[in-house]
Design a protein around this motif. Sequence first.
Motif, PDB file in Angstrom:
ATOM      1  N   ASP A 128       0.824  -1.204   0.000  1.00 34.44           N
ATOM      2  CA  ASP A 128       0.000   0.000   0.000  1.00 34.44           C
ATOM      3  C   ASP A 128       0.863   1.260   0.000  1.00 34.44           C
ATOM      4  N   LEU A 129       1.945   1.229   0.773  1.00 33.15           N
ATOM      5  CA  LEU A 129       2.851   2.376   0.822  1.00 33.15           C
ATOM      6  C   LEU A 129       3.652   2.505  -0.462  1.00 33.15           C
ATOM      7  N   LEU A 130       4.232   1.404  -0.914  1.00 31.05           N
ATOM      8  CA  LEU A 130       5.106   1.449  -2.083  1.00 31.05           C
ATOM      9  C   LEU A 130       4.333   1.752  -3.362  1.00 31.05           C
ATOM     10  N   GLU A 131       3.095   1.323  -3.424  1.00 34.23           N
ATOM     11  CA  GLU A 131       2.274   1.650  -4.593  1.00 34.23           C
ATOM     12  C   GLU A 131       2.142   3.163  -4.738  1.00 34.23           C
ATOM     13  N   LYS A 132       2.014   3.852  -3.621  1.00 32.67           N
ATOM     14  CA  LYS A 132       1.907   5.313  -3.672  1.00 32.67           C
ATOM     15  C   LYS A 132       3.241   5.949  -4.046  1.00 32.67           C
ATOM     16  N   LEU A 133       4.308   5.549  -3.356  1.00 33.37           N
ATOM     17  CA  LEU A 133       5.605   6.188  -3.557  1.00 33.37           C
ATOM     18  C   LEU A 133       6.217   5.868  -4.915  1.00 33.37           C
ATOM     19  N   LEU A 134       6.168   4.609  -5.310  1.00 31.78           N
ATOM     20  CA  LEU A 134       6.926   4.156  -6.477  1.00 31.78           C
ATOM     21  C   LEU A 134       6.119   4.082  -7.762  1.00 31.78           C
ATOM     22  N   ILE A 135       4.801   3.988  -7.659  1.00 30.82           N
ATOM     23  CA  ILE A 135       3.975   3.885  -8.868  1.00 30.82           C
ATOM     24  C   ILE A 135       3.141   5.142  -9.073  1.00 30.82           C
ATOM     25  N   GLN A 139       3.087   7.736 -12.240  1.00 33.97           N
ATOM     26  CA  GLN A 139       1.901   7.975 -13.061  1.00 33.97           C
ATOM     27  C   GLN A 139       1.589   9.465 -13.156  1.00 33.97           C
ATOM     28  N   HIS A 140       1.579  10.125 -12.023  1.00 37.41           N
ATOM     29  CA  HIS A 140       1.181  11.529 -12.011  1.00 37.41           C
ATOM     30  C   HIS A 140       2.200  12.431 -12.697  1.00 37.41           C
ATOM     31  N   THR A 141       3.490  12.220 -12.436  1.00 38.86           N
ATOM     32  CA  THR A 141       4.488  13.084 -13.081  1.00 38.86           C
ATOM     33  C   THR A 141       4.533  12.847 -14.585  1.00 38.86           C
ATOM     34  N   SER A 142       4.416  11.607 -15.007  1.00 37.86           N
ATOM     35  CA  SER A 142       4.470  11.323 -16.445  1.00 37.86           C
ATOM     36  C   SER A 142       3.258  11.899 -17.166  1.00 37.86           C
ATOM     37  N   LEU A 143       2.083  11.760 -16.588  1.00 40.42           N
ATOM     38  CA  LEU A 143       0.878  12.316 -17.197  1.00 40.42           C
ATOM     39  C   LEU A 143       0.920  13.843 -17.216  1.00 40.42           C
ATOM     40  N   ALA A 144       1.396  14.417 -16.125  1.00 39.18           N
ATOM     41  CA  ALA A 144       1.397  15.874 -16.012  1.00 39.18           C
ATOM     42  C   ALA A 144       2.393  16.535 -16.946  1.00 39.18           C
ATOM     43  N   PHE A 145       3.523  15.885 -17.183  1.00 36.53           N
ATOM     44  CA  PHE A 145       4.604  16.519 -17.944  1.00 36.53           C
ATOM     45  C   PHE A 145       4.697  16.036 -19.391  1.00 36.53           C
ATOM     46  N   PHE A 146       3.920  15.042 -19.776  1.00 35.46           N
ATOM     47  CA  PHE A 146       4.091  14.441 -21.102  1.00 35.46           C
ATOM     48  C   PHE A 146       4.049  15.479 -22.223  1.00 35.46           C
ATOM     49  N   ASP A 147       3.022  16.299 -22.242  1.00 33.03           N
ATOM     50  CA  ASP A 147       2.850  17.244 -23.353  1.00 33.03           C
ATOM     51  C   ASP A 147       3.995  18.255 -23.406  1.00 33.03           C
ATOM     52  N   ALA A 148       4.399  18.754 -22.253  1.00 32.57           N
ATOM     53  CA  ALA A 148       5.510  19.719 -22.225  1.00 32.57           C
ATOM     54  C   ALA A 148       6.801  19.075 -22.699  1.00 32.57           C
ATOM     55  N   GLY A 171      11.879 -11.909  -0.322  1.00 34.50           N
ATOM     56  CA  GLY A 171      11.602 -10.911   0.703  1.00 34.50           C
ATOM     57  C   GLY A 171      11.296  -9.533   0.170  1.00 34.50           C
ATOM     58  N   ASN A 172      11.439  -9.354  -1.138  1.00 33.58           N
ATOM     59  CA  ASN A 172      11.223  -8.039  -1.738  1.00 33.58           C
ATOM     60  C   ASN A 172      10.057  -8.036  -2.725  1.00 33.58           C
ATOM     61  N   ALA A 173       9.064  -8.829  -2.467  1.00 28.71           N
ATOM     62  CA  ALA A 173       7.952  -8.967  -3.410  1.00 28.71           C
ATOM     63  C   ALA A 173       7.259  -7.641  -3.677  1.00 28.71           C
ATOM     64  N   ALA A 174       6.904  -6.924  -2.630  1.00 30.90           N
ATOM     65  CA  ALA A 174       6.175  -5.669  -2.802  1.00 30.90           C
ATOM     66  C   ALA A 174       7.038  -4.628  -3.507  1.00 30.90           C
ATOM     67  N   TYR A 175       8.285  -4.502  -3.078  1.00 31.11           N
ATOM     68  CA  TYR A 175       9.177  -3.507  -3.664  1.00 31.11           C
ATOM     69  C   TYR A 175       9.455  -3.815  -5.131  1.00 31.11           C
ATOM     70  N   SER A 176       9.785  -5.064  -5.430  1.00 36.26           N
ATOM     71  CA  SER A 176      10.110  -5.441  -6.805  1.00 36.26           C
ATOM     72  C   SER A 176       8.904  -5.298  -7.722  1.00 36.26           C
ATOM     73  N   ALA A 177       7.734  -5.680  -7.232  1.00 34.27           N
ATOM     74  CA  ALA A 177       6.526  -5.560  -8.048  1.00 34.27           C
ATOM     75  C   ALA A 177       6.205  -4.095  -8.327  1.00 34.27           C
ATOM     76  N   ALA A 178       6.406  -3.238  -7.346  1.00 38.68           N
ATOM     77  CA  ALA A 178       6.146  -1.814  -7.542  1.00 38.68           C
ATOM     78  C   ALA A 178       7.125  -1.220  -8.552  1.00 38.68           C
ATOM     79  N   LYS A 179       8.387  -1.604  -8.447  1.00 44.44           N
ATOM     80  CA  LYS A 179       9.385  -1.105  -9.397  1.00 44.44           C
ATOM     81  C   LYS A 179       9.080  -1.607 -10.813  1.00 44.44           C
ATOM     82  N   ALA A 180       8.665  -2.857 -10.925  1.00 41.84           N
ATOM     83  CA  ALA A 180       8.333  -3.408 -12.237  1.00 41.84           C
ATOM     84  C   ALA A 180       7.145  -2.670 -12.844  1.00 41.84           C
ATOM     85  N   ALA A 181       6.167  -2.344 -12.027  1.00 45.29           N
ATOM     86  CA  ALA A 181       5.012  -1.599 -12.523  1.00 45.29           C
ATOM     87  C   ALA A 181       5.416  -0.199 -12.971  1.00 45.29           C
ATOM     88  N   ALA A 182       6.290   0.443 -12.213  1.00 44.37           N
ATOM     89  CA  ALA A 182       6.766   1.778 -12.587  1.00 44.37           C
ATOM     90  C   ALA A 182       7.529   1.727 -13.898  1.00 44.37           C
TER      91      ALA A 182
END
Length: 263
Positions: A128-135, A139-148, A171-182
């Motif tokens: 839940d934490l890593l999804e916010k920080l790493l994904i 999502q938000h920065t890429s969407l916000a800056f794409f056109d510029a 032991g790094n399932a959540a972290y690795s999955a979040a990085k892969a999604a990013a």
Amino acid sequence: MGDAAETAQEARTMGNGNGALSGAVIAVAGAGGPAGKAALMRLAEAGAVVIGSDNNPERLAESVDAARYAHGGATVVGETVDLLDLQSTRDWADRIEKDHGRVDGVVHLVGGWRGGKAFTRTGIDDWDLLEKLLIRTVQHTSLAFFDALQRSDRGRYVLISAAGASQPTAGNAAYSAAKAAAEAWTLAMADGFRKTAGESDLTSAATILVVKALVHDAMRAERPNAKFAGFTDVEDLAEAIAGVWDKPAAELNGNRLWLTEKP
């Protein structure tokens, strides 16, 4: 580390504002940490206008002040932005383009780590934490800056990822999955640049710098006997980030640049 050394050397050849980053306007998300501080200083040295954001105002001010002090005359600005809010992120992108006339790059350094010793001890609250920080921040920065970035003649979106995204450990399932999604999201952005350019020459790129982990002087001081094998120093990462603007967009777009050995 061969690729990292080559990229760092390319970045050094730019000199103080005489190379590909001279006059470029670069946003750095996560500028308050050790990697963010190093990136601000290196980009300012290269002649870029640098706008950093972080959710910690004190750390952000320290990074901005250090970059200004190290490179007198450089334009380095800090702004506290809620990157978990898409509209706030869009507003930040709009302000940068309005104030500086362009956006030539976004460097995503928002980080975080949670892990354990065994797969079955993985905490869903870690995800839940890593999804916010790493994904979500990607999502938000890429969407916000794409056109510029698409409008720039040297637009770059740079994601810092981890080797664990390609070879996750128990032991790094959540972290690795979040990085892969990013990474997947960033590669989709790269395809967006490719399709938007159409038959025209590609000028903007989304690329991924892959490290095993990062190390800085404070970590070495805390653990003087540790070897940190395969780790990338934050200053070497900053050199690699600056070196991205030396490479053609077509060479970068949708590619991973490994700063550590591939798994």
